[in-house]
Enzyme design. Sequence first.
Site, PDB file in Angstrom:
ATOM      1  N   GLU A  96       0.793  -1.359  -0.212  1.00 21.15           N
ATOM      2  CA  GLU A  96       0.038   0.028  -0.036  1.00 21.15           C
ATOM      3  C   GLU A  96       0.846   1.210  -0.166  1.00 21.15           C
ATOM      4  O   GLU A  96       0.330   2.347  -0.599  1.00 21.15           O
ATOM      5  CB  GLU A  96      -0.949   0.100   1.529  1.00 21.15           C
ATOM      6  N   GLU A 140      -6.891  -1.790  -4.878  1.00 17.26           N
ATOM      7  CA  GLU A 140      -6.236  -0.870  -4.469  1.00 17.26           C
ATOM      8  C   GLU A 140      -6.105   0.217  -5.477  1.00 17.26           C
ATOM      9  O   GLU A 140      -5.311   1.186  -5.271  1.00 17.26           O
ATOM     10  CB  GLU A 140      -5.126  -1.124  -3.845  1.00 17.26           C
TER      11      GLU A 140
END
Length: 180
Positions: A96, A140
């Site tokens: 991330e 994501e």
Amino acid sequence: MSEEIECLSSRVVYQNRWLRVREDQVRRPSGHRGIYGVVEKPDFVVIAPIQDGMVYLVEQYRYPVAGRYWELPQGSWEDTPGADPEALAAGELREETGLVASSIRPVGHLFLAYGFCNQGYHVFHATGLGFAGEQRDAEEEGLVAKAFPLAEVEAMICRGEIKDATTVAVWGLLKMKGLL
């Protein structure tokens, strides 16, 4: 620890790769019968990557509430639900934010919403950060990572800009343990 509520029967009413919903017929200690709807999800991790008075947050679009919000990096590996939490924390941090940490220490374990869900989360404090490049997956898409001063994050929580209950709970836990 003995169970106070007896499960008489259980049936899965919905299932996909991320979660399972079951309905249980139960009997309480008084003998009263009822039902429980339970969402089953594997535990996830939450990482507080902190360095030089800054903490890294991620912002992403959260479909169920139709908005973009800042939160601590967090996640699970649906294909590996029994993954070691520390390995998962290191993987999610890299995925991330693009960061790797020389130290990832466990801080605690909390439950997300134990009134209807069995999912919990492992909290980690990451330090000694270096950038190694993001490794985001399709879910994501559009995720943004950014470092914020610790005081600004606390102000964002107080102003209601950070709405993720997990992030707020972890922030409080970190403060109480003297890690902020």
